[in-house]
Design an enzyme around this catalytic site. Structure first.
Site, PDB file in Angstrom:
ATOM      1  N   CYS A   3     -68.963  18.429 -61.613  1.00 20.91           N
ATOM      2  CA  CYS A   3     -69.332  18.691 -60.230  1.00 20.91           C
ATOM      3  C   CYS A   3     -68.479  19.853 -59.734  1.00 20.91           C
ATOM      4  CB  CYS A   3     -69.099  17.461 -59.357  1.00 20.91           C
ATOM      5  SG  CYS A   3     -70.071  16.007 -59.838  1.00 20.91           S
ATOM      6  N   LEU A  31     -73.353  16.932 -59.501  1.00 19.03           N
ATOM      7  CA  LEU A  31     -74.196  16.701 -60.671  1.00 19.03           C
ATOM      8  C   LEU A  31     -74.170  15.199 -60.898  1.00 19.03           C
ATOM      9  CD1 LEU A  31     -75.865  17.892 -63.036  1.00 19.03           C
ATOM     10  CD2 LEU A  31     -73.768  17.806 -64.386  1.00 19.03           C
ATOM     11  N   ASN A  60     -63.913  15.881 -59.613  1.00 21.85           N
ATOM     12  CA  ASN A  60     -64.813  16.336 -60.662  1.00 21.85           C
ATOM     13  C   ASN A  60     -64.293  15.747 -61.968  1.00 21.85           C
ATOM     14  OD1 ASN A  60     -65.019  19.510 -62.424  1.00 21.85           O
ATOM     15  ND2 ASN A  60     -66.445  17.812 -62.493  1.00 21.85           N
ATOM     16  N   GLY A  61     -65.129  14.997 -62.667  1.00 26.04           N
ATOM     17  CA  GLY A  61     -64.665  14.448 -63.935  1.00 26.04           C
ATOM     18  C   GLY A  61     -65.244  13.086 -64.232  1.00 26.04           C
ATOM     19  N   THR A  85     -61.407  37.013 -77.270  1.00 27.51           N
ATOM     20  CA  THR A  85     -62.050  35.977 -78.082  1.00 27.51           C
ATOM     21  C   THR A  85     -62.792  34.959 -77.209  1.00 27.51           C
ATOM     22  OG1 THR A  85     -61.696  34.458 -79.934  1.00 27.51           O
ATOM     23  CG2 THR A  85     -60.050  34.427 -78.199  1.00 27.51           C
ATOM     24  N   ARG A  87     -66.188  36.657 -76.284  1.00 26.67           N
ATOM     25  CA  ARG A  87     -67.055  36.690 -77.467  1.00 26.67           C
ATOM     26  C   ARG A  87     -67.684  35.325 -77.750  1.00 26.67           C
ATOM     27  NH1 ARG A  87     -63.192  39.563 -81.969  1.00 26.67           N
ATOM     28  NH2 ARG A  87     -63.167  41.689 -81.129  1.00 26.67           N
TER      29      ARG A  87
END
Length: 553
Positions: free
Chosen positions: A2, A50, A75-76, A333, A336
């Site tokens: 969320c 969410l 959130n979690g 990295t 990518r």
């Protein structure tokens, strides 16, 4: 997954500032709520939801009739919420996994509360009765959190840094430090009569490798004298608890050990738990990608509903800027490796009903899976490097996993960062955890050898970095980017890059290209990334695994 957002003690028009909360709408596409705490000056809480558990009663800010002066946004996922309710005799009024946070805070205080939570989380509690704000984040920073607090006492909090831009207009605005909240910490702020915040307590409640207070969630009798049996048991338990969801669960699948093992355990456990829908697996790569071939082999073995996404070099190059925007990072990295995950998440959101995705993030850090660990000068040095990587995960691989999926309203879950597993694994003799016989993560592979979960060629498949595995065999993704950057960045620009960007100066055209896109969206915030991620003990100017000697062999 969320999005949380809050401001306290603002001298500006709070209602106008609340528009900033919409910068993180992607994190919670199911519902939105903004709440001015009318009886508490200059305070506003925002939440994008969410919906994963308890669709009817899971909206935030959360308040309970038993504690009407306490507001929670988080959130979690708290995986031990049911056992906490039983152990502490809580009278729960919802099925929401975060409700025990309020009960524990009210009974035991902020730090003791955080120590009991088995899960991943970033939370903000407003206690109007005691005029306090409490912030907290899980041990490895799996769930993101940013905050700043000015000298004037204006405190702002958000799941992503982009939601804090433009909030402060004081004379000290140029010095404003929007910073990631440190993982494994709890902070307590006192509020004055105007709602202005002063930090009064900052505590590290859990460190990397520390045995958590909730260790007994896996009873002592579950362990045996066989290390491999314990490793296998703990990984399986970590996957099982992460199947907690009212929404469809799928798996990101690269065909490497980590994602394949997670997918195999999800398929096995879904039958045990009575999940009736077929498990979906998702792979992405360019034509000729080694990951696509391996993932298809795994999916066929497991009998999953497999989705294979082909991306072209043109699509991937076009997605870089949006990826950088969502990442809030310019690390080479990280960018990518994120593009493929970003495009795959887009496909999942648009073409399927899967919302929760399981992934293998964290395994390389915990279990010394990177190819350069073959070069470690000693077992202790390898252990120290593993711990260092885990402590910085929230700025690199964990950041990538969260932002690339959250950009499309998905929730990622990472079993290899389960604290009960990591605390046990890091407690083992360092020599047991080193690469053996030329194979990294040998202990984990051997723990599942003979189980039948995976084909042997997958279980013992050598490490391949995600950003390389999505590539064709003939030309790697990093080479495609570098060739493109030769056209976009002049040598003159590169020669002056160190003076323009003194912090983490770009030394290649690719690095400068990423940095320019980052500065376009987040000017002056390069300090969010303290250093470029590079392999240790290896003489290379590029972080790609394909540049390492062991990889070529």
């Amino acid at each position: 997954m969320c999005g949380i957002w809050a401001v306290f003690g603002s001298d500006e028009n709070v209602s106008a500032q609340c528009n900033a909360v919409h910068k993180i709408t992607h994190r919670g596409p199911d519902a939105f709520r903004i709440e001015n705490i009318h009886h508490f000056q200059n305070c506003c809480l925002g939440f994008h939801r969410l919906s994963i558990v308890d669709d009817l009663r899971g909206m935030q800010p959360m308040r309970l009739y038993t504690y009407p002066h306490t507001y929670l946004i988080y959130n979690g996922e708290i995986y031990n919420h049911k056992s906490l309710a039983k152990e502490f005799e809580m009278m729960l009024s919802t099925e929401v996994d975060g409700e025990p946070i309020i009960h524990l805070y009210q009974t035991y205080g902020a730090v003791s509360m955080a120590e009991q939570l088995d899960g991943v989380f970033a939370f903000c509690i407003l206690d109007t009765a005691n005029r306090k704000v409490i912030l907290g984040r899980d041990t490895y920073g799996v769930r993101p959190l940013f905050r700043f607090c000015t000298k004037e006492g204006f405190l702002a909090v958000c799941s992503e840094a982009k939601g804090l831009f433009g909030l402060c207009h004081s004379q000290n605005d140029e010095e404003l430090q929007i910073e990631p909240f440190p993982p494994g910490h709890v902070e307590v702020y006192d509020l004055d009569s105007e709602g202005r915040a002063t930090l009064s307590q900052s505590v590290c409640f859990n460190k990397t490798g520390q045995i958590p207070k909730y260790q007994l969630a896996i009873p002592t009798e579950s362990y045996t004298n066989d290390v491999k049996e314990n490793v296998a048991m703990l990984i399986e338990k970590a996957v099982e608890k992460r199947l907690m969801s009212d929404r469809r669960v799928g798996c990101l699948l690269s065909g490497g050990l980590d994602s394949s093992l997670v997918a195999a355990l999800v398929v096995k456990l879904s039958k045990k738990l009575g999940i009736t829908y077929p498990i979906q697996t998702f792979a992405i790569g360019m034509e000729g990608s080694t990951d696509l071939k391996a993932a298809k082999k795994v999916a066929t073995h497991l009998g999953t509903e497999h989705h294979e996404v082909l991306m072209t070099p043109e699509e991937a190059l076009k997605a870089i800027e949006k990826t950088v925007f969502h990442l809030e990072s310019y690390d080479i990295t990280t960018v990518r490796a994120s593009v493929g995950m970003f495009l795959l998440s887009k496909y999942i959101q648009e073409k399927t009903d899967t919302v929760v995705v399981m992934s293998g993030e964290g395994a390389d850090e915990v279990a010394q899976g990177y190819i350069y660990f073959h070069k470690a000068p000693s077992a202790q040095a390898a252990h120290d490097e593993s711990v260092r990587l885990m402590e910085d995960l929230y700025m690199y691989d964990v950041l990538r996993g969260d932002r690339a999926t959250a950009a499309w309203g998905l929730e990622i879950r990472v079993p290899f960062l389960d604290q009960q597993f990591t605390s046990f694994y890091l407690s083992l003799d360092p020599e047991l955890r080193q690469p053996k016989e030329g194979i990294e993560k040998h202990l984990i592979r051997s723990a599942f050898d003979g189980s039948g979960l995976l084909p042997n060629e997958i279980l013992w498949r050598p490490k391949e970095a995600f950003s390389d595995g999505v590539s064709s065999v003939t030309k790697s993704w990093f080479e495609i980017i570098q060739d493109d950057c030769k056209e976009k960045i002049s040598q003159k620009e590169l020669d002056s890059a160190s003076s323009v960007y003194p912090h983490n100066p770009p030394h290649t055209k690719e690095a400068l290209y990423f940095r320019k896109m980052f500065e376009k969206h987040y000017p002056g915030k390069a300090y969010w990334i303290p250093y470029y991620w590079m392999p240790a003990w290896s003489k290379t100017d590029d972080p790609s695994a394909r540049t390492l000697k062991h990889y070529k062999q």
